[in-house]
Enzyme design. Structure first.
Site, mmCIF file in Angstrom:
data_model
loop_
_atom_site.group_PDB
_atom_site.id
_atom_site.type_symbol
_atom_site.label_atom_id
_atom_site.label_comp_id
_atom_site.label_asym_id
_atom_site.label_seq_id
_atom_site.Cartn_x
_atom_site.Cartn_y
_atom_site.Cartn_z
ATOM 1 N N THR A 87 43.045 46.382 34.545
ATOM 2 C CA THR A 87 43.075 46.725 35.981
ATOM 3 C C THR A 87 43.764 48.042 36.424
ATOM 4 O OG1 THR A 87 44.746 46.115 37.915
ATOM 5 C CG2 THR A 87 45.647 45.508 35.871
ATOM 6 N N ASP A 88 43.580 48.555 37.726
ATOM 7 C CA ASP A 88 43.967 49.843 38.016
ATOM 8 C C ASP A 88 45.651 49.760 38.462
ATOM 9 O OD1 ASP A 88 44.076 48.493 40.360
ATOM 10 O OD2 ASP A 88 43.031 49.655 41.545
ATOM 11 N N GLU A 89 46.125 48.610 38.342
ATOM 12 C CA GLU A 89 47.596 48.266 38.576
ATOM 13 C C GLU A 89 48.374 49.032 37.381
ATOM 14 O OE1 GLU A 89 48.715 44.742 40.700
ATOM 15 O OE2 GLU A 89 46.905 44.362 41.807
ATOM 16 N N TYR A 109 52.978 41.124 36.554
ATOM 17 C CA TYR A 109 51.516 41.031 36.187
ATOM 18 C C TYR A 109 51.000 42.451 35.614
ATOM 19 C CZ TYR A 109 46.326 41.705 36.868
ATOM 20 O OH TYR A 109 45.179 41.867 36.692
ATOM 21 N N LYS A 142 49.685 43.383 31.742
ATOM 22 C CA LYS A 142 48.191 44.022 31.513
ATOM 23 C C LYS A 142 48.541 45.401 30.999
ATOM 24 C CE LYS A 142 44.787 42.763 32.541
ATOM 25 N NZ LYS A 142 43.735 41.732 31.938
HETATM 26 P P1 NAD Z 1 40.678 34.861 37.544
HETATM 27 O O1 NAD Z 1 42.185 34.474 37.697
HETATM 28 O O2 NAD Z 1 39.655 34.646 38.528
HETATM 29 O O3 NAD Z 1 40.231 34.056 36.062
HETATM 30 C C1 NAD Z 1 40.924 34.272 34.970
HETATM 31 C C2 NAD Z 1 40.260 33.038 33.985
HETATM 32 O O4 NAD Z 1 41.048 33.098 32.823
HETATM 33 C C3 NAD Z 1 40.209 31.754 34.448
HETATM 34 O O5 NAD Z 1 38.931 31.260 34.410
HETATM 35 C C4 NAD Z 1 41.405 31.124 33.661
HETATM 36 O O6 NAD Z 1 40.987 29.631 33.399
HETATM 37 C C5 NAD Z 1 41.349 31.804 32.241
HETATM 38 N N1 NAD Z 1 42.427 31.879 31.536
HETATM 39 C C6 NAD Z 1 43.796 32.042 31.891
HETATM 40 N N2 NAD Z 1 44.624 31.762 31.109
HETATM 41 C C7 NAD Z 1 44.027 31.292 29.970
HETATM 42 C C8 NAD Z 1 44.402 31.149 28.477
HETATM 43 N N3 NAD Z 1 45.779 31.315 28.310
HETATM 44 N N4 NAD Z 1 43.553 30.945 27.688
HETATM 45 C C9 NAD Z 1 41.835 30.928 28.068
HETATM 46 N N5 NAD Z 1 41.611 31.023 29.265
HETATM 47 C C10 NAD Z 1 42.714 31.486 30.224
HETATM 48 O O7 NAD Z 1 40.837 36.296 37.113
HETATM 49 P P2 NAD Z 1 39.879 37.279 37.570
HETATM 50 O O8 NAD Z 1 40.163 38.014 38.983
HETATM 51 O O9 NAD Z 1 38.451 37.134 37.509
HETATM 52 O O10 NAD Z 1 40.328 38.655 36.329
HETATM 53 C C11 NAD Z 1 39.597 38.811 35.122
HETATM 54 C C12 NAD Z 1 40.216 39.788 34.298
HETATM 55 O O11 NAD Z 1 39.756 41.087 35.170
HETATM 56 C C13 NAD Z 1 41.576 39.489 34.504
HETATM 57 O O12 NAD Z 1 42.074 40.115 32.951
HETATM 58 C C14 NAD Z 1 42.060 40.686 35.387
HETATM 59 O O13 NAD Z 1 43.448 41.019 34.990
HETATM 60 C C15 NAD Z 1 41.166 41.805 35.557
HETATM 61 N N6 NAD Z 1 40.768 42.633 36.633
HETATM 62 C C16 NAD Z 1 40.979 41.990 37.842
HETATM 63 C C17 NAD Z 1 40.636 42.403 39.069
HETATM 64 C C18 NAD Z 1 40.346 41.577 40.440
HETATM 65 O O14 NAD Z 1 40.381 42.225 41.433
HETATM 66 N N7 NAD Z 1 40.332 40.398 40.354
HETATM 67 C C19 NAD Z 1 40.199 43.621 39.002
HETATM 68 C C20 NAD Z 1 40.529 44.584 38.062
HETATM 69 C C21 NAD Z 1 40.912 43.857 36.815
HETATM 70 O O1 DAU Z 2 43.768 46.288 41.672
HETATM 71 C C1 DAU Z 2 43.087 45.305 40.731
HETATM 72 C C2 DAU Z 2 44.010 44.120 41.217
HETATM 73 O O2 DAU Z 2 43.611 43.565 42.161
HETATM 74 C C3 DAU Z 2 43.640 42.933 39.845
HETATM 75 O O3 DAU Z 2 43.977 43.589 38.576
HETATM 76 C C4 DAU Z 2 44.400 41.562 40.220
HETATM 77 O O4 DAU Z 2 43.997 40.754 39.207
HETATM 78 C C5 DAU Z 2 43.791 41.235 41.843
HETATM 79 O O5 DAU Z 2 44.568 39.855 42.030
HETATM 80 C C6 DAU Z 2 44.193 42.391 43.008
HETATM 81 O O6 DAU Z 2 45.553 42.413 43.094
HETATM 82 P P1 DAU Z 2 46.083 42.774 44.583
HETATM 83 O O7 DAU Z 2 47.540 42.216 44.416
HETATM 84 O O8 DAU Z 2 45.714 44.146 44.917
HETATM 85 O O9 DAU Z 2 45.308 41.601 45.316
HETATM 86 P P2 DAU Z 2 45.639 40.550 46.495
HETATM 87 O O10 DAU Z 2 44.131 39.983 46.952
HETATM 88 O O11 DAU Z 2 46.672 39.724 45.915
HETATM 89 O O12 DAU Z 2 46.306 41.517 47.669
HETATM 90 C C7 DAU Z 2 45.388 42.357 48.226
HETATM 91 C C8 DAU Z 2 46.424 43.300 49.318
HETATM 92 O O13 DAU Z 2 46.672 42.172 50.216
HETATM 93 C C9 DAU Z 2 47.639 43.479 48.701
HETATM 94 O O14 DAU Z 2 48.237 44.580 49.447
HETATM 95 C C10 DAU Z 2 48.702 42.384 48.997
HETATM 96 C C11 DAU Z 2 48.157 42.050 50.522
HETATM 97 N N1 DAU Z 2 48.086 40.439 50.969
HETATM 98 C C12 DAU Z 2 47.747 39.692 49.744
HETATM 99 C C13 DAU Z 2 47.703 38.395 50.062
HETATM 100 C C14 DAU Z 2 47.492 37.145 49.072
HETATM 101 C C15 DAU Z 2 48.543 40.201 52.147
HETATM 102 O O15 DAU Z 2 48.930 40.945 52.778
HETATM 103 N N2 DAU Z 2 48.478 38.660 52.334
HETATM 104 C C16 DAU Z 2 48.273 37.852 51.308
HETATM 105 O O16 DAU Z 2 48.162 36.567 51.862
#
Ligand code: NAD
Ligand code: DAU
Length: 350
Positions: A131-133, A156, A160
């Site tokens: 992730t970019d975080e 988190y 990562k």
């Molecule tokens: P998600 O939470 O939707 O899915 C995570 C999956 O991992 C789920 O299916 C869960 O059951 C599985 N999992 C969790 N713990 C586990 C374990 N101990 N063993 C096996 N499986 C397990 O997450 P996502 O948003 O699809 O993110 C997927 C990946 O991409 C993550 O590594 C996250 O850090 C990265 N990522 C997410 C975003 C985003 O915006 N969502 C952006 C950049 C990177």
């Molecule tokens: O940047 C990549 C990341 O983006 C991934 O690595 C994470 O897995 C993914 O969850 C996401 O993280 P964020 O924290 O940016 O996503 P989230 O949707 O939780 O929040 C987006 C923005 O909105 C953030 O500034 C927090 C704000 N927010 C979020 C929630 C859930 C609110 O204002 N209200 C809310 O209820």
């Protein structure tokens, strides 16, 4: 036939990656390993679950013996590792779970790969999806590049960042063929409604308040999830060993502007008067350690591997709203039971 393990394939991004690989590469066998936590959902993969080149395995990457056995049994050619605890707010209330899955789980996979592949590392690839975080938070200007120093702030992002360091360490120390990508915020179908966009769609639909943390001025850089899956495909197949790529859509939005756009789209879809859904916007207590701004410079990926994002944001957001409105059963299934308890703790009892 090549065998590729995709971890976390029942989650949001993982299910899009599994679908892309199973349909685009009939000559690959895809093994989807997922623990099926609250975020994992096999309904995300209904359309491909009976394909002959797809196998689902339920299991926990924190269990080292199980992971080693899986590698021995399946004779894998490569791994695309997405399994993780992914929600920042949950990491604030339960950091240890993030250390277990994101750090220990990743090291278990690396150990299994090291042991199984040691005779010929160059014929096997370990792709870590990050992730970019990990780069921390930006001020009003600048962008994250692949050389930006790590500066994570939430449990988190710290977990990562740690997992990224372990992947690089296994490449540098043991010679594992590893690649990493760091992507910005994804949006699209099958996104669990604890995250900003699907949570807001769900609440707008049900006339519930839309909780905006702090002032709503925090900025995220949004990418269509299928564009992320395509980037993963390109990087898995073409990146040189040991490289890192940033993935992002050059699409920065303050949370409040994004929610106003979403409300406008939903007013039309739900036949509401313009401005009706925006009345649901409610400012709530800010997230602890809330990163101000993320912005990804993905020019390395664009120049070297020719990847470009495909969708404009308004088009992607409209498609996303359509998906949620047409998949009510999916949404009500994931928002029953434990979701209600989570929601009350996160938003009501503050
Ligand atoms: P998600 O939470 O939707 O899915 C995570 C999956 O991992 C789920 O299916 C869960 O059951 C599985 N999992 C969790 N713990 C586990 C374990 N101990 N063993 C096996 N499986 C397990 O997450 P996502 O948003 O699809 O993110 C997927 C990946 O991409 C993550 O590594 C996250 O850090 C990265 N990522 C997410 C975003 C985003 O915006 N969502 C952006 C950049 C990177
Ligand atoms: O940047 C990549 C990341 O983006 C991934 O690595 C994470 O897995 C993914 O969850 C996401 O993280 P964020 O924290 O940016 O996503 P989230 O949707 O939780 O929040 C987006 C923005 O909105 C953030 O500034 C927090 C704000 N927010 C979020 C929630 C859930 C609110 O204002 N209200 C809310 O209820």
């Amino acid at each position: 036939m090549k065998k590729i393990l995709i971890t976390g394939g029942a989650g949001f991004i993982g299910s899009h990656v599994v679908r892309l690989f199973v349909t685009k590469y009939p000559n690959y066998h895809i093994v989807n390993l997922d623990k099926l936590t609250y975020a994992g959902n096999l309904a995300n993969l209904k359309d491909i679950q009976d394909k002959p080149n797809y196998t689902f395995v339920k299991g926990d990457i924190v269990d080292a013996d199980f992971v080693n056995e899986l590698f021995t049994l399946h004779k894998l050619d490569g791994v695309i590792h997405l399994a993780a605890e992914s929600h920042v707010d949950r990491s604030i209330s339960n950091p240890l779970e993030f250390v277990m899955t994101n750090v220990i789980g990743t090291v278990n996979l690396l150990n299994a790969a090291k042991n199984q592949w040691k005779e010929n590392f160059s014929a096997h690839r370990f792709y870590h999806v990050s992730t970019d975080e990990v780069y921390g938070s930006l001020g009003e200007t600048g962008m994250f590049t692949e050389t930006t120093a790590y500066d994570p702030h939430s449990p988190y992002s710290a977990s990562k960042a740690s997992s990224d360091h372990f992947v690089r360490a296994y490449h540098d120390t043991y010679g594992i063929d590893a690649v990493i990508s760091n992507c910005s915020n994804n949006y699209g179908s099958h996104h669990f409604p604890e995250k900003l966009i699907p949570l807001s769609i769900h609440n707008i639909k049900n006339n519930k308040s839309i909780p905006i943390y702090g002032t709503g001025e925090n900025i995220r850089d949004w990418l269509w999830v299928e564009d992320h899956a395509r980037a993963i495909d390109v990087i898995y197949h073409q990146a040189k060993t040991g490289t890192t790529y940033n993935i992002g859509g050059h699409n920065e939005w303050t949370n409040i502007d994004l929610i106003h756009l979403l409300c406008k789209i939903m007013d039309k879809k739900l036949n509401r008067a313009e401005g009706e859904s925006a009345k649901l916007i409610t400012y709530v207590k800010d997230r602890a350690g809330h990163d101000h701004r993320y912005a990804i410079d993905s020019s390395k990926l664009q120049k070297e591997l020719g990847w470009v994002p495909s969708l404009q944001f308004e088009e992607g957001l409209t498609k996303t709203v359509d998906w949620y409105l047409n998949n009510e059963a999916w949404l009500s299934n994931v928002t029953s039971g434990d979701y209600k308890k989570y929601y009350e703790t996160q938003y009501v009892k503050r």
